[in-house]
Design a protein around this motif. Structure first.
Motif, PDB file in Angstrom:
ATOM      1  N   LEU A  69       0.849  -1.200   0.000  1.00  0.00           N
ATOM      2  CA  LEU A  69       0.000   0.000   0.000  1.00  0.00           C
ATOM      3  C   LEU A  69       0.878   1.241   0.000  1.00  0.00           C
ATOM      4  O   LEU A  69       1.858   1.309   0.742  1.00  0.00           O
ATOM      5  N   VAL A  83      -7.998   7.456   1.094  1.00  0.00           N
ATOM      6  CA  VAL A  83      -8.175   6.089   0.601  1.00  0.00           C
ATOM      7  C   VAL A  83      -9.180   5.363   1.492  1.00  0.00           C
ATOM      8  O   VAL A  83      -9.032   5.346   2.710  1.00  0.00           O
ATOM      9  N   VAL A 142     -10.899   1.735   2.514  1.00  0.00           N
ATOM     10  CA  VAL A 142     -10.662   0.294   2.481  1.00  0.00           C
ATOM     11  C   VAL A 142     -11.979  -0.391   2.821  1.00  0.00           C
ATOM     12  O   VAL A 142     -12.569  -0.137   3.879  1.00  0.00           O
ATOM     13  N   ARG A 199      -9.541   7.051  -3.683  1.00  0.00           N
ATOM     14  CA  ARG A 199      -9.416   5.670  -4.136  1.00  0.00           C
ATOM     15  C   ARG A 199     -10.207   4.762  -3.213  1.00  0.00           C
ATOM     16  O   ARG A 199     -10.360   5.043  -2.031  1.00  0.00           O
ATOM     17  N   LEU A 258     -10.133   0.733  -2.107  1.00  0.00           N
ATOM     18  CA  LEU A 258      -9.397  -0.524  -2.158  1.00  0.00           C
ATOM     19  C   LEU A 258     -10.190  -1.592  -1.432  1.00  0.00           C
ATOM     20  O   LEU A 258     -10.752  -1.337  -0.359  1.00  0.00           O
ATOM     21  N   ARG A 259     -10.228  -2.785  -2.007  1.00  0.00           N
ATOM     22  CA  ARG A 259     -10.925  -3.903  -1.359  1.00  0.00           C
ATOM     23  C   ARG A 259      -9.900  -4.853  -0.772  1.00  0.00           C
ATOM     24  O   ARG A 259      -8.943  -5.268  -1.453  1.00  0.00           O
ATOM     25  N   LEU A 260     -10.110  -5.189   0.513  1.00  0.00           N
ATOM     26  CA  LEU A 260      -9.246  -6.142   1.193  1.00  0.00           C
ATOM     27  C   LEU A 260      -9.862  -7.524   1.092  1.00  0.00           C
ATOM     28  O   LEU A 260     -10.976  -7.759   1.569  1.00  0.00           O
ATOM     29  N   ARG A 295      -4.908  -9.269   0.898  1.00  0.00           N
ATOM     30  CA  ARG A 295      -4.261  -8.271   0.044  1.00  0.00           C
ATOM     31  C   ARG A 295      -5.273  -7.223  -0.409  1.00  0.00           C
ATOM     32  O   ARG A 295      -6.480  -7.443  -0.359  1.00  0.00           O
ATOM     33  N   LEU A 296      -4.737  -6.092  -0.866  1.00  0.00           N
ATOM     34  CA  LEU A 296      -5.577  -4.986  -1.330  1.00  0.00           C
ATOM     35  C   LEU A 296      -5.591  -4.931  -2.848  1.00  0.00           C
ATOM     36  O   LEU A 296      -4.558  -5.121  -3.500  1.00  0.00           O
ATOM     37  N   ALA A 297      -6.763  -4.651  -3.395  1.00  0.00           N
ATOM     38  CA  ALA A 297      -6.909  -4.474  -4.845  1.00  0.00           C
ATOM     39  C   ALA A 297      -7.776  -3.263  -5.107  1.00  0.00           C
ATOM     40  O   ALA A 297      -8.736  -3.008  -4.372  1.00  0.00           O
ATOM     41  N   GLU A 298      -7.443  -2.510  -6.145  1.00  0.00           N
ATOM     42  CA  GLU A 298      -8.219  -1.340  -6.515  1.00  0.00           C
ATOM     43  C   GLU A 298      -9.626  -1.766  -6.922  1.00  0.00           C
ATOM     44  O   GLU A 298      -9.801  -2.728  -7.693  1.00  0.00           O
ATOM     45  N   GLN A 299     -10.610  -1.061  -6.395  1.00  0.00           N
ATOM     46  CA  GLN A 299     -11.999  -1.358  -6.750  1.00  0.00           C
ATOM     47  C   GLN A 299     -12.476  -0.358  -7.781  1.00  0.00           C
ATOM     48  O   GLN A 299     -12.340   0.855  -7.606  1.00  0.00           O
TER      49      GLN A 299
END
Length: 240
Positions: free
Chosen positions: A40, A48, A50, A224, A226-228, A232-236
């Motif tokens: 991150l 941001v 989450v 932004r 981000l989905r956990l 791990r985190l990924a851009e939503q």
């Protein structure tokens, strides 16, 4: 409203960076991996959100970012400083200087008034009480608590306690603010005023925000999302 990301310089200082962030807990005979090599980066002035399902590790992530827990592997850097390099006393001083927290359940001190709770981080830092309370009163005014400043938490509603907690988190002018469901107990008008305050701080103070939330509207308001998932985190993707 013009988004901060549209008006800010293209490149700003990285305020928060996580590298290979991993947290494994021991549960009986087995190890449970909650965060698994998470990466991150959040820049100064960036907000941001989450999101993720219950039990996905969002609270664990906030605790690691705030230095309330230590990773099994990897590191967290805030304002260029590795939290792993700090002993407990130095970490406490660093948190007071650089990190603001808004917990889901407030954690206000019941024997203190709203004003005293909001001023406490500055007093802990060594600031004189009168000056600390003057700054705290300004923040309480901004979150609509000017008429309730002399009341203790037991005399406040859940939403009022949350506003005091937000004022306490922001009073030190932190580099990074960590928020766990910050508007969950607020009515629509108060939530909007809190969002406007966050917007202003992101622009004028270059304060970075990481906000854990289940509220789609709050998440969509940030720069932004981000989905956990799976540690791990990924851009939503944003919906039009």
């Amino acid at each position: 409203m013009t988004r901060q990301s549209e008006t800010a310089p293209a490149i700003r200082e990285v305020m928060l960076e996580c590298r290979d962030l991993t947290r494994v807990y021991r549960e009986g005979p087995r190890d449970v991996t909650v965060l698994d090599g998470l990466e991150l980066r959040v820049r100064a002035g960036e907000r941001v959100a989450v999101v993720g399902s219950s039990g996905s590790g969002k609270t664990t992530l906030l605790n690691l970012l705030g230095g309330l827990d230590r990773p099994t592997r990897g590191e967290v850097r805030i304002a260029g400083e590795s939290l792993l390099s700090l002993g407990e006393a130095a970490l406490g001083r660093f948190r007071n200087r650089h990190i603001g927290f808004v917990y889901q359940f407030h954690h206000l001190l019941s024997e203190f008034t709203a004003l005293e709770n909001a001023a406490l981080p500055l007093i802990v830092r060594g600031q004189r009480k009168k000056a600390a309370e003057a700054l705290a009163r300004e923040l309480l005014d901004k979150v609509g608590m000017q008429e309730r400043a002399d009341h203790k938490p037991g005399e406040l509603s859940g939403g009022e306690r949350q506003r005091v907690a937000i004022a306490r988190a922001l009073v030190t002018d932190p580099s990074l603010v960590l928020m766990d469901e910050p508007t969950g107990n607020l009515d629509q008008a108060t939530a909007a005023s809190i969002l406007a305050l966050m917007d202003g701080l992101a622009v004028t103070a270059a304060c970075a925000f990481v906000i854990v939330t289940h509220d789609p509207a709050l998440a969509a308001h940030q720069d932004r999302v981000l989905r956990l998932d799976g540690g791990r985190l990924a851009e939503q993707a944003r919906h039009a």
